[in-house]
Design a protein around this motif. Structure first.
Motif, PDB file in Angstrom:
ATOM      1  N   TYR A 198      48.811  70.322  81.214  1.00 32.52           N
ATOM      2  CA  TYR A 198      49.748  70.773  80.182  1.00 32.52           C
ATOM      3  C   TYR A 198      49.172  72.060  79.618  1.00 32.52           C
ATOM      4  O   TYR A 198      47.999  72.100  79.243  1.00 32.52           O
ATOM      5  N   LYS A 240      45.730  63.538  69.795  1.00 34.11           N
ATOM      6  CA  LYS A 240      46.809  62.985  68.980  1.00 34.11           C
ATOM      7  C   LYS A 240      47.056  61.550  69.411  1.00 34.11           C
ATOM      8  O   LYS A 240      47.565  61.294  70.494  1.00 34.11           O
ATOM      9  N   SER A 268      48.588  57.563  68.423  1.00 32.53           N
ATOM     10  CA  SER A 268      49.807  57.093  67.747  1.00 32.53           C
ATOM     11  C   SER A 268      49.575  56.935  66.246  1.00 32.53           C
ATOM     12  O   SER A 268      50.477  57.112  65.451  1.00 32.53           O
ATOM     13  N   GLU A 327      48.521  60.942  72.875  1.00 32.22           N
ATOM     14  CA  GLU A 327      49.872  61.454  73.109  1.00 32.22           C
ATOM     15  C   GLU A 327      49.884  62.967  73.204  1.00 32.22           C
ATOM     16  O   GLU A 327      50.890  63.573  73.545  1.00 32.22           O
ATOM     17  N   GLY A 328      48.774  63.554  72.867  1.00 35.04           N
ATOM     18  CA  GLY A 328      48.710  65.004  72.913  1.00 35.04           C
ATOM     19  C   GLY A 328      47.354  65.489  72.436  1.00 35.04           C
ATOM     20  O   GLY A 328      46.435  64.691  72.216  1.00 35.04           O
ATOM     21  N   ASP A 330      51.765  68.434  73.724  1.00 34.49           N
ATOM     22  CA  ASP A 330      52.191  67.049  73.890  1.00 34.49           C
ATOM     23  C   ASP A 330      52.079  66.635  75.346  1.00 34.49           C
ATOM     24  O   ASP A 330      52.448  67.388  76.231  1.00 34.49           O
ATOM     25  N   SER A 368      53.810  65.052  77.479  1.00 29.09           N
ATOM     26  CA  SER A 368      55.100  64.458  77.851  1.00 29.09           C
ATOM     27  C   SER A 368      55.914  65.471  78.633  1.00 29.09           C
ATOM     28  O   SER A 368      55.600  66.645  78.639  1.00 29.09           O
TER      29      SER A 368
END
Ligand code: ZN
Lengths: 242, 202
Positions: A147, A188, A190, A217-218, A240, A242
């Motif tokens: 990412y 990051k 939750s 999550e990031g 992130d 995702s």
């Protein structure tokens, strides 16, 4: 040759000597200091001058000796041996530091007030080879996924391997941080950000660090007072997964 | 073993060769070497940091940071580039100066300087009261420079000022401050290497 090198050359030899002398005394602003370091990296002659002037500074504190308290010795030796254990026990689970750091941070201020946290040591980057190995393993993992984003001149890449349950944050060309500040990396989760340690870029602005386990999550990078913070104050860039 | 904080320094003045071997041993993972390295250098490190920061609690924190860094970065020590003590004190000085610059904005610091009387800032009952230390120190390296050079170097290195701050503090042009700092440090290097040569020959 870089622009930096050229501008230093234009200063002429005499000015360069002053810059290197002030550098050896740590009397430069961060930007000037970065300029000198960039030059030293490519100029053996100035590097030799800097080394020999550093040697000279040793004499400046002669006579100022003061024995630190015995309790400090105990704390330091304890911290060092904990540090040593952390990367010398092969049976220890992979990436042992992150969960431990997390526990400390989640444990609230009672623990945070302990000497280690107070001095920023918990978040300081260890330059240890085990961590380098762990990082290389993540980067080479079959299921590694990248990412990428940018911030100013910097390119920021997170590489995450679900099978290894960890991720790596890489920065390239991160601008030198101003005095009294540090970059800090975060996972990051939750339930909020978890420190992944200080990011101390090398002369080229490059650094890499391990992030928390697979549930992240990031990732984010923040600017913090020197030594880092328990929670991010100024987030510069976030990614992130995702 | 009981050891009071007030116990006098035991300046295990290890030779440069011994310190180099100890630091290389630390880099090599020798567990015995680190405490010995600490014992041989900590009074130098703590003394320097304390002089720059003038605060015992902060100086202890910084000293701890320094030794963790020494431990972790020991493999980066290159004996061909300088002594182990210079390598360690460089880390100590950088961290102390970072702390000074982080803890006070420029203007705070200038105000502090206006009102600073060196001794006032220290607890006179403490064993680190400046009188004795400065007196001893003045007889050292800096005393061999011209007053102006030694003043500029002292402000930069021991008070942790940047060269711009030195200029401002002394109310002299920046160029003049740069020249004093450079000439002072180069002169010091000459003096110290001459002394060293004399000792070697004598
Ligand atoms: Zn050069």
């Amino acid at each position: 040759m870089s622009e930096t090198g050229a501008s230093l050359r234009d200063h002429g030899h005499e000015n360069l000597e002053s810059l290197v002398a002030a550098y050896a005394l740590d009397a430069l602003d961060p930007s000037e200091s970065a300029e000198v370091e960039a030059h030293l990296a490519t100029c053996p002659e100035c590097r030799e001058l800097a080394d020999s002037l550093r040697e000279t500074t040793v004499d400046l504190s002669q006579g100022l000796e003061s024995t630190p308290p015995a309790a400090l010795r105990d704390r330091i030796l304890e911290a060092v041996s904990a540090d040593q254990d952390a990367h010398e026990t092969p049976e220890e689970p992979r990436l042992p530091r992150r969960p431990r750091r997390r526990t400390v941070l989640a444990g609230g201020f009672a623990l945070a007030a302990s000497a280690l946290v107070a001095t920023g040591l918990v978040v300081a980057r260890p330059w240890r080879s085990q961590e380098d190995k762990d990082i290389d393993e993540v980067l080479a993992a079959d299921d590694a996924r990248e990412y990428t984003t940018t911030w100013r001149s910097a390119r920021i890449t997170a590489v995450r391997s679900p099978s290894l349950g960890s991720a790596v944050l890489k920065v390239e060309d991160l601008p030198a941080v101003t005095a009294g500040k540090d970059y800090q990396a975060w996972s990051k989760m939750s339930d909020g950000p978890v420190s992944a340690g200080l990011l101390r870029p090398d002369d080229d602005g490059n650094a890499r660090t391990l992030l928390s386990a697979g549930s992240a999550e990031g990732a984010a990078i923040s600017l913090e007072p020197a030594g880092g913070s328990e929670q991010p104050t100024t987030v510069l860039v976030a990614l992130d997964f995702s | 073993m009981t050891m009071s904080e007030d116990e006098p320094a035991s300046p295990a003045t290890a030779s440069p060769d011994v310190l180099r071997e100890l630091l290389l041993a630390v880099a090599g993972g020798d567990a015995e070497a680190f405490p010995r390295l600490y014992d041989s250098t900590s009074a130098r490190v703590f003394g320097l940091v304390l002089r720059v920061l003038r605060d015992r609690a902060q100086s202890e924190e910084v000293t701890q940071e320094v030794y963790l860094e020494v431990f972790r970065q020991a493999s980066g020590f290159d004996p061909s580039r300088g002594s182990a003590l210079a390598w360690i004190l460089t880390m100590a000085h950088r961290r102390a100066v970072d702390r000074v610059r982080a803890s006070q904005s420029q203007s705070d610091r200038d105000v502090a300087y206006e009102s600073r009387s060196t001794v006032e800032l220290f607890d006179p009952t403490s064993e680190t009261a400046l009188d004795g230390i400065e007196a001893r120190h003045v007889r050292g390296a800096l005393s061999q420079l011209s007053d102006r050079q030694s003043e500029a170097i002292r402000l930069a290195y021991l008070d942790g000022l940047t060269q711009s701050q030195v200029a401002k503090h002394l109310d002299i042009p920046l160029g003049t401050a740069k020249t004093r700092i450079r000439d002072g440090l180069l002169a010091l290097r000459r003096i110290m290497s001459a002394e060293y040569t004399r000792k070697e020959e004598g």
